[in-house]
Motif scaffolding. Structure first.
Motif, PDB file in Angstrom:
ATOM      1  N   ALA A 119      19.828  47.188  61.916  1.00  0.00           N
ATOM      2  CA  ALA A 119      18.477  47.622  61.518  1.00  0.00           C
ATOM      3  C   ALA A 119      18.178  47.218  60.079  1.00  0.00           C
ATOM      4  O   ALA A 119      17.094  46.707  59.771  1.00  0.00           O
ATOM      5  N   ALA A 120      19.160  47.427  59.187  1.00  0.00           N
ATOM      6  CA  ALA A 120      18.976  47.057  57.781  1.00  0.00           C
ATOM      7  C   ALA A 120      18.865  45.542  57.621  1.00  0.00           C
ATOM      8  O   ALA A 120      18.045  45.045  56.840  1.00  0.00           O
ATOM      9  N   GLY A 121      19.686  44.808  58.384  1.00  0.00           N
ATOM     10  CA  GLY A 121      19.657  43.344  58.306  1.00  0.00           C
ATOM     11  C   GLY A 121      18.343  42.755  58.778  1.00  0.00           C
ATOM     12  O   GLY A 121      17.829  41.786  58.197  1.00  0.00           O
ATOM     13  N   ILE A 122      17.763  43.340  59.834  1.00  0.00           N
ATOM     14  CA  ILE A 122      16.473  42.853  60.352  1.00  0.00           C
ATOM     15  C   ILE A 122      15.373  43.049  59.308  1.00  0.00           C
ATOM     16  O   ILE A 122      14.528  42.172  59.101  1.00  0.00           O
ATOM     17  N   ILE A 123      15.389  44.189  58.619  1.00  0.00           N
ATOM     18  CA  ILE A 123      14.380  44.444  57.585  1.00  0.00           C
ATOM     19  C   ILE A 123      14.535  43.452  56.436  1.00  0.00           C
ATOM     20  O   ILE A 123      13.549  42.862  55.962  1.00  0.00           O
ATOM     21  N   MET A 124      15.771  43.227  55.982  1.00  0.00           N
ATOM     22  CA  MET A 124      15.993  42.273  54.887  1.00  0.00           C
ATOM     23  C   MET A 124      15.619  40.853  55.306  1.00  0.00           C
ATOM     24  O   MET A 124      15.070  40.090  54.506  1.00  0.00           O
ATOM     25  N   HIS A 125      15.880  40.506  56.570  1.00  0.00           N
ATOM     26  CA  HIS A 125      15.530  39.175  57.075  1.00  0.00           C
ATOM     27  C   HIS A 125      14.009  38.973  57.097  1.00  0.00           C
ATOM     28  O   HIS A 125      13.521  37.861  56.874  1.00  0.00           O
TER      29      HIS A 125
END
Length: 472
Positions: A119-125
């Motif tokens: 979830a955090a990675g998708i937001i940063m991406h």
């Protein structure tokens, strides 16, 4: 004081440091409970249950949580050990129950760490599309490992600020949403309580829809029991734990119920379920231009907060179980700061393996893993209430006087028994929701497999081992 030293019933395992303050304890439990389920999933609850039905569901879920925490408070004040309900299950139910509880809870949270990283990675991406999601996941894994390995005080401080951001967002949302309802903000005029006027039927999809949403609601409250695990490293647990448990219960219920009330009052229930983030929509309507980015940041910190708490809980559970002979002895190794180093590392390894299954077998292996953990929360809450009942029996059997306990669960045995019955009801209701039925089909075999492993490979060994080899 009682002539019985309750700490001898479930002795503390030496090694961890009591460096956590009450404010850390408060925010760890609040942060573990207020997660992406509130920020992203609450709209679906309103859509299914209707505005009043959703509020009722969260009130009942909060009451169930409160009853469980009252049971946990009595146990942790009498016996403040790291490992908490896992250690209590071993002592007051059976070593097999402690083994199953600990490993099931560890698997559950380790897999959730993988979901949090994603979830955090998708937001940063979405903000930095040139950087792949897996790279962000690796960065977050290293960052959380460092936060957990430095010291328990560092972990507590980081979680205090992570959770603080979530709390600030909810308070800001409640104020802004109330302004939108009563015409103080935005340009829509006063909405008032018009969205609560849905005709003659209070529950537009029937009361059964409210009952089925209880599954998601009770799941969203789970994580509050982390206060029990953290109590083993808290300063003056006899004083701080009851105060924290009363405080977090009030805060969590108020935050959830007020936030759901504002959501239901500002968004028509028919539209709530289709919104990606109902919070972002409300912020956008009052004229905040970067509302989506603000909520993305809040969800990002929410995911990292949940991952941080999960990594902490997992490492302490493994350390506690290794001290009881229920996990390999090398998991009891502490670094110079008194942190279970190997427990942190092995938890991150399982989380990363879960990330791989999410990437390459999302529709099979990962779905099966995620679904099999669905029972864990309710089962742990049942275990906590069961342990409190058995602790009382053991305390009385040894000649203890209930009035001498520093903290007493009120309305005993009504509170623990009702907590058990209501959590069993939530588990049974899974069968009646086709989308959730897989939780039963996958969770029970995993539960049975863990217990069977204990019976086949550990039970005889523990029964014949000298006591100083098990509890050292």
């Amino acid at each position: 004081m009682s002539s019985i030293d309750t700490t001898t019933l479930c002795p503390e395992k030496k090694g961890l440091k009591r460096d956590m303050k009450s404010r850390h304890l408060m925010m760890i439990s609040v942060g573990g409970t207020i997660g992406t389920g509130l920020f992203l999933g609450s709209g679906q609850t309103i859509n299914q249950a209707g505005p009043l039905g959703a509020i009722l569901a969260y009130l009942v879920g909060g009451i169930i949580m409160y009853m469980v925490l009252l049971c946990l408070a009595e146990l942790t004040v009498a016996m403040p050990v790291s490992g908490s309900f896992q250690s209590y299950a071993s002592r007051f139910i059976s070593p097999g129950a402690g083994f199953t509880t600990g490993w099931l809870y560890w698997i559950n949270w380790a897999i959730c760490i993988a979901a949090d990283f994603t979830a955090a990675g998708i937001i940063m991406h979405s903000w930095f599309p040139q950087v792949e999601i897996w790279i962000w996941c690796a960065i977050f894994a290293v960052a959380l490992a460092l936060l957990n390995l430095v010291s328990v005080k560092t972990y507590g401080e980081a979680e205090f600020w992570f959770a603080g951001i979530k709390v600030a967002a909810i308070v800001g949302f409640i104020i802004a949403g109330a302004g939108l309802m009563f015409g103080f903000t935005g340009h829509e005029g006063s909405i008032g309580f018009s969205n609560f006027n849905i005709g003659g039927d209070i529950f537009p999809n029937g009361f059964s829809a409210v009952f089925l949403t209880m599954i998601a609601v009770v799941y969203s409250f789970q994580g509050a029991e982390l206060v029990g695990i953290a109590a083993g490293e808290c300063e003056n647990p006899g004083k701080n734990v009851p105060r924290v448990i009363r405080g977090i219960t009030a805060r969590i219920i108020i935050f959830y119920v007020l936030a759901i009330s504002i959501l239901a009052g500002t968004i028509p229930w028919q539209e709530a379920g289709v919104l990606e983030s109902p919070f972002a929509q409300v912020f956008g309507r009052i004229g905040i231009p970067i509302a989506k980015d603000i909520m993305s940041f809040v969800v990002l910190t929410s995911a990292l907060s949940a991952g941080n708490s999960a990594l902490y809980a997992c490492s302490r559970l493994l350390w506690s179980m290794s001290k009881e002979g229920l996990a390999p002895s090398w998991l009891s190794k502490l670094n110079s700061n008194g942190v279970p180093f190997n427990g942190v590392i092995i938890t991150l390894v399982l989380a990363c393996l879960s990330l791989l299954t999410q990437s390459f077998a999302a529709s099979t292996v990962y779905l099966w893993l995620m679904s099999s953990t669905g029972l864990t929360g309710c089962l742990i809450w049942i275990i906590i209430a069961w342990c409190q009942i058995n602790f009382r029996k053991e305390f009385r059997r040894l000649g203890g006087k209930i009035q001498d306990l520093s903290f007493k669960t009120p309305l005993y045995p009504f509170v623990p028994l009702l907590a058990i019955v209501l959590n069993l009801g939530v588990i049974v209701s899974l069968y009646f929701d086709e989308a959730q039925r897989i939780v039963i089909y996958t969770g029970i075999p995993v539960l049975a497999a863990i217990y069977l492993y204990y019976v086949l490979f550990l039970k005889t060994k523990l029964n014949t081992a000298p006591s100083n080899q098990i509890n050292h």
